[in-house]
Design a protein around this motif. Structure first.
Motif, PDB file in Angstrom:
ATOM      1  N   THR A  34      -9.810   4.210  -0.950  1.00 23.36           N
ATOM      2  CA  THR A  34      -8.534   3.894  -1.576  1.00 23.36           C
ATOM      3  C   THR A  34      -8.497   4.391  -3.016  1.00 23.36           C
ATOM      4  O   THR A  34      -7.528   5.012  -3.453  1.00 23.36           O
ATOM      5  CB  THR A  34      -8.310   2.368  -1.537  1.00 23.36           C
ATOM      6  OG1 THR A  34      -8.220   1.963  -0.180  1.00 23.36           O
ATOM      7  CG2 THR A  34      -7.054   1.980  -2.279  1.00 23.36           C
TER       8      THR A  34
ATOM      9  N   HIS B 116      -1.080   7.227   5.175  1.00 27.83           N
ATOM     10  CA  HIS B 116      -0.868   5.793   4.994  1.00 27.83           C
ATOM     11  C   HIS B 116       0.005   5.189   6.080  1.00 27.83           C
ATOM     12  O   HIS B 116      -0.313   4.145   6.629  1.00 27.83           O
ATOM     13  CB  HIS B 116      -0.281   5.518   3.611  1.00 27.83           C
ATOM     14  CG  HIS B 116      -1.235   5.870   2.499  1.00 27.83           C
ATOM     15  ND1 HIS B 116      -2.167   4.986   2.027  1.00 27.83           N
ATOM     16  CD2 HIS B 116      -1.428   7.005   1.823  1.00 27.83           C
ATOM     17  CE1 HIS B 116      -2.889   5.572   1.080  1.00 27.83           C
ATOM     18  NE2 HIS B 116      -2.457   6.807   0.943  1.00 27.83           N
TER      19      HIS B 116
ATOM     20  N   LEU C 139      -3.171  -3.080   0.394  1.00 28.53           N
ATOM     21  CA  LEU C 139      -4.195  -2.061   0.656  1.00 28.53           C
ATOM     22  C   LEU C 139      -3.997  -1.492   2.058  1.00 28.53           C
ATOM     23  O   LEU C 139      -3.696  -2.232   2.990  1.00 28.53           O
ATOM     24  CB  LEU C 139      -5.596  -2.669   0.552  1.00 28.53           C
ATOM     25  CG  LEU C 139      -5.963  -3.284  -0.801  1.00 28.53           C
ATOM     26  CD1 LEU C 139      -7.365  -3.868  -0.739  1.00 28.53           C
ATOM     27  CD2 LEU C 139      -5.868  -2.255  -1.910  1.00 28.53           C
ATOM     28  N   ASN C 140      -4.184  -0.199   2.177  1.00 37.63           N
ATOM     29  CA  ASN C 140      -4.112   0.440   3.488  1.00 37.63           C
ATOM     30  C   ASN C 140      -5.244  -0.093   4.361  1.00 37.63           C
ATOM     31  O   ASN C 140      -6.409   0.085   4.032  1.00 37.63           O
ATOM     32  CB  ASN C 140      -4.238   1.953   3.314  1.00 37.63           C
ATOM     33  CG  ASN C 140      -4.054   2.704   4.618  1.00 37.63           C
ATOM     34  OD1 ASN C 140      -4.226   2.143   5.699  1.00 37.63           O
ATOM     35  ND2 ASN C 140      -3.700   3.964   4.514  1.00 37.63           N
TER      36      ASN C 140
ATOM     37  N   TYR D 269       0.814  -1.220   0.000  1.00 34.86           N
ATOM     38  CA  TYR D 269       0.000   0.000   0.000  1.00 34.86           C
ATOM     39  C   TYR D 269       0.841   1.260   0.000  1.00 34.86           C
ATOM     40  O   TYR D 269       0.446   2.275  -0.554  1.00 34.86           O
ATOM     41  CB  TYR D 269      -1.048  -0.008   1.121  1.00 34.86           C
ATOM     42  CG  TYR D 269      -0.543   0.055   2.539  1.00 34.86           C
ATOM     43  CD1 TYR D 269      -0.298  -1.102   3.259  1.00 34.86           C
ATOM     44  CD2 TYR D 269      -0.359   1.277   3.163  1.00 34.86           C
ATOM     45  CE1 TYR D 269       0.125  -1.047   4.572  1.00 34.86           C
ATOM     46  CE2 TYR D 269       0.072   1.343   4.488  1.00 34.86           C
ATOM     47  CZ  TYR D 269       0.320   0.177   5.180  1.00 34.86           C
ATOM     48  OH  TYR D 269       0.738   0.233   6.479  1.00 34.86           O
TER      49      TYR D 269
END
Ligand SMILES: Nc1ncnc2c1ncn2[C@@H]1O[C@H](COP(=O)(O)OP(=O)(O)OP(=O)(O)O)[C@@H](O)[C@H]1O
Ligand SMILES: [Mg+2]
Lengths: 317, 263, 262
Positions: free
Chosen positions: C110, B177, C101-102, B159
């Motif tokens: 996202t 993030h 993915l965060n 990510y």
């Protein structure tokens, strides 16, 4: 005993040490300029006359640019000049020279007691994971870390010196026997501060080692369980335990300052605090420096020993 | 939620509730002297007796708790924010920012915690403001270490890589993030740090470098009670017990949080 | 959307003599002087054993790793340090959907973040566009507002694909996008990629160590070995008559794979 102790490693570690020591002197030098007001006044204390302050400012070049002053400071240190105590009217180096052995002796006694407490507790817990004994031992760090070091000293003082009257309440005595006697309660206090940290890491390390193959193998070879525990498991646990102590050294050593004060032990921690009470700047500055050097050197020793004793050599058979 | 965490929270809630309701729970003003009744034992009027100036120990204990808890919690905020920010920067950018931050860190950790705090408070002059500065100057290092380590791992994850490949600005990657995902360890550590910080505040008070008398503070109370340890131990032990119980509550919360997060 | 009709035969991406070296003792030269061309709308398979440098090459293309050599995008150099506009030209889909993915952001958030940062839509249309992209990637709309923890591996990979598509890239680099997925989902995700390439005119660089995947999805394939491209050819030709000994060994390792029918 090959380990990682190569010339390259040692050289790198020494370079790092030199840098840190340099940085430490910058910090202790900066302490003087952190104090609001005239640095010369700070150095001489509140009782100095205006003339003395002006004289010192000139003499020490306290009006010169900071880098020049810093160079002068390092130059003095290199000649072993740690400044002069305004209160005692004596060189600080000599005062520290007298006090440091007391502090080191207290730490040594504390280390002995600390090991004597932690090892059985950790063994007790690690051999009975999840059982009441384990839970009880795991509560030790939780309770111990929530206490200020001087509080433990208070309690010991109250019980052994003031109520039971079996040990001296303070001071250092004048004979080696008296010294040792005076070190018991401070040593116990140091141990009480170290034990929580030690028990926690020893227990985890022991659990890991006890689950490992070689303990099973050693037991299979017919060694008794007690022997396996003591000879193998424990030995392999000392390395992580010592490194945990080294990591927490700064915190543990700091706690000794207050402990010396509670018991009136004439160590460098007490020297630091009397320096603060008397606004004796050179003492505060130099004792702070000595404490940092102590940490740096002990850490260096621990790192080199760790590198020399390649964990696998110890962890092996 | 583990039992340890629940018990710790309950204990802390009781303590916080008591010090918050100090005016209701104490019949006396913590500064009110009564020189005719110094060093009195427990009585109906003074549940824990009086100190050397005839002040009510129970009242002083409650009001002192306000100071210690408030300073302890507040003093953790700045090290947390500054230390975590430096850890994020060092871990994410690497290179010279990392090297510079870590070298300064090496120097700070060379000083024993209490020694540096005491020296800084000495230099700045005793008092609450100096305590905040000293604890910030010394306390940021743990957060930087923890967060930096987490960032070094997290920045290799998809990510973060995807965010970089998309050309998102560095500050956005750091704040949106990385920070939300790497700070949990730092938060857990903050709980145990609050314990250390309160102990430091108490210790400074005991050394006469913290909250200045006559304002009530546990450490200062213990210092004042020290000479009477043999004849009237309650003076020093009452605040001592308060510190220990508070420390235990916070340790239990920290331990419970850590266990809950599987650390 | 983008104009996909013009220059369709030209190279959208061309790399010349690209090398990636990792510092350390000793330094690792993971990619050694690789040259490749990728035409608009083309699917190129990149195969090779573990550790041969496939991911390093992909990361260099996406601007995630400094590299020597040249990357040309539509005839213009694409440097390692990219402007935001340059950055969106090459997007990646990563191998591990559980890390890509965060965890704190929902699927819509996202995708929407990309649209917002790149100002690809007016503010009030961003959420709608994000849902549209997730739909395009085949994510059920009921889970569009959930965080990754509640999504399956395949669903996560769909979100990752939608995130990449949001930036309307010219090149999509998919680094073993199905390796970490359940076998039953692998084919579906590959079909999705193939479908997107056709409908959007994307150039696809598909990294895999599975020649069956290459034969199913790609027009051409390049074989990588120890950081170098040892052979590249159209897929049928490569499978029928591998030239390089390493390619032959690779083929021999997959006995069921004959020349594709037709
Ligand atoms: N960040 C890094 N630092 C140092 N070396 C690395 C780094 N990343 C990869 N390498 C090395 O570079 C070489 C190529 O790695 P790369 O990940 O590109 O291979 P790969 O073909 O993608 O392998 P796989 O099929 O296992 O994903 C390997 O030898 C690897 O150990
Ligand atoms: Mg790879």
């Amino acid at each position: 005993m090959a380990g990682r102790l190569t010339a390259r490693y040692v050289a790198g570690r020494l370079a790092q040490l030199a840098f840190v020591v340099l940085g430490v002197t910058v910090a202790t030098f900066g302490l003087l300029h952190l104090v609001p007001g005239n640095p010369a006044r700070t150095l001489l204390g509140v009782h100095a006359t205006a003339g003395e302050v002006a004289y010192l400012s000139r003499e020490w070049g306290l009006t010169r640019p900071l880098p020049v002053q810093y160079a002068g400071y390092v130059g003095r240190l290199l000649h072993g000049n740690l400044g002069t105590s305004v209160y005692y009217q004596a060189p600080v180096a000599g005062l520290i020279g007298h006090a440091l052995p007391v502090t080191l002796a207290m730490l040594a006694v504390g280390a002995v007691f600390g090991t004597a407490f932690s090892v059985p507790l950790a063994l007790l817990a690690a051999t009975r994971p999840g059982r009441p004994a384990d839970h009880l031992v795991r509560a030790v760090p939780m309770a111990g870390l929530g206490m200020p070091p001087f509080w433990i000293g208070f309690i010991l003082l109250l019980v052994f010196a003031l109520t039971l009257r079996v040990l001296p309440a303070g001071g250092y005595g004048s004979t080696p026997a008296a010294h040792l006697e005076s070190l018991i309660l401070p040593g116990l206090t140091v141990a009480a501060v170290t034990t929580p940290v030690l028990v926690r890491s020893l227990r985890l390390a022991l659990l890991e080692v006890l689950g490992g193959d070689f303990v099973t193998a050693a037991t299979a070879r017919g060694l008794t369980r007690a022997r396996v525990l003591l000879r193998h498991a424990l030995r392999n646990t000392m390395v992580p335990a010592v490194s945990v102590l080294a990591v927490n050294l700064g915190y543990l050593l700091g706690g000794t300052v207050v402990i010396e004060n509670v018991f009136g032990l004439p160590g460098i921690g007490r020297l630091l605090l009397t320096g603060i009470l008397n606004r004796d700047f050179d003492i505060v500055q130099s004792v702070t420096l000595v404490y940092a050097l102590l940490v740096v050197l002990i850490n260096l020793g621990a790192d080199l020993a760790y590198a020399a004793l390649d964990p696998r050599v110890v962890l092996g058979r | 939620m583990t039992r340890t965490l629940a018990a710790g929270l309950a204990l802390l809630a009781v303590i916080a509730g008591m010090v918050a309701c100090a005016p209701l729970l104490a019949a006396h003003n913590p500064g009110q002297q009564d020189l005719l009744h110094v060093l009195a034992g427990p009585s109906a009027a003074h549940p824990l007796g009086t100190d050397d100036l005839g002040r009510d120990i129970w009242a002083r204990l409650l009001y002192a708790g306000r100071a210690d808890l408030a300073i302890g919690f507040a003093a953790v905020a700045a090290p947390f924010v500054i230390g975590s920010a430096l850890g994020l920067l060092a871990g994410y950018f690497g290179g010279w920012p990392d090297a510079a931050i870590m070298r300064v860190l090496d120097i700070v950790v060379a000083f024993p915690f209490y020694v540096l705090v005491i020296a800084v408070v000495f230099a700045l002059g005793a008092g609450v403001g100096s305590i905040f500065i000293a604890i910030t100057a010394v306390g940021w290092v743990s957060y930087t270490r923890i967060v930096r380590g987490e960032v070094l791992v997290a920045k290799r994850l998809g990510y973060v890589q995807a965010a970089r490949a998309a050309g998102l600005p560095a500050w956005r990657i750091l704040l949106r993030h990385l920070a939300p995902n790497v700070l949990s360890q730092a938060v857990v550590y903050a709980m145990s740090d609050i314990v250390l910080t309160i102990l430091a505040v108490v210790t400074l008070g005991y050394l006469g470098l913290g909250v200045q008398p006559p304002a009530p503070e546990w450490g200062a109370m213990m210092q004042a009670g020290e000479p009477y340890l043999s004849i009237h131990p309650a003076l020093a032990t009452a605040p001592g017990v308060a510190v220990v119980v508070t420390g235990l509550a916070l340790s239990m919360i920290g331990d419970g949080l850590a266990a809950g997060l599987g650390i | 959307m983008r104009d996909t009709t013009a220059r369709s035969a030209e190279a959208v991406l061309e790399i010349r003599d690209l090398s990636v070296t990792y510092g350390g003792r000793p330094p690792v030269r993971a990619v050694r002087g690789v040259s490749l061309r990728l035409a608009r709308g083309e699917a190129l398979g990149l195969v090779g054993e573990s550790g041969c440098g496939k991911s390093s090459l992909a990361r260099a293309l996406a601007g995630l790793e400094p590299a020597e050599g040249q990357v040309m995008m539509n005839g213009r150099p694409l440097p390692h340090r990219r402007t935001r506009e340059q950055a969106r030209r090459v997007q990646m889909v990563f191998q591990d959907p559980y890390a890509s993915l965060n965890p704190r952001m929902t699927a819509v958030q996202t995708v929407a973040e990309m649209l917002r940062v790149h100002r690809l839509r007016p503010k009030d249309q961003i959420a709608e566009r994000a849902r549209e992209l997730l739909d395009l990637a085949g994510l059920p709309s009921q889970v569009a507002d959930t965080r990754p923890a509640a999504l399956s591996g395949g669903q996560r990979q769909r979100v990752a694909i939608a995130r990449a598509l949001a930036l309307e890239p010219d090149v999509l680099v998919a680094d073993e996008p199905t390796t970490a997925l359940d076998v039953s989902v692998q084919a579906v995700i590959l079909e999705l990629l193939a479908h997107l390439r056709e409908t959007l005119g994307l150039a696809l660089l598909l990294i895999t160590h599975n020649l069956a995947v290459v034969s199913a999805v790609c027009d051409r394939a390049a074989v990588m070995h120890s950081g170098e491209i040892v052979e590249q050819a159209a897929v049928p030709a490569l499978l029928a008559s591998p030239q390089h000994p390493y390619t032959r060994r690779l083929l021999a390792a997959v006995p069921r794979l004959g020349p594709p029918p037709g």
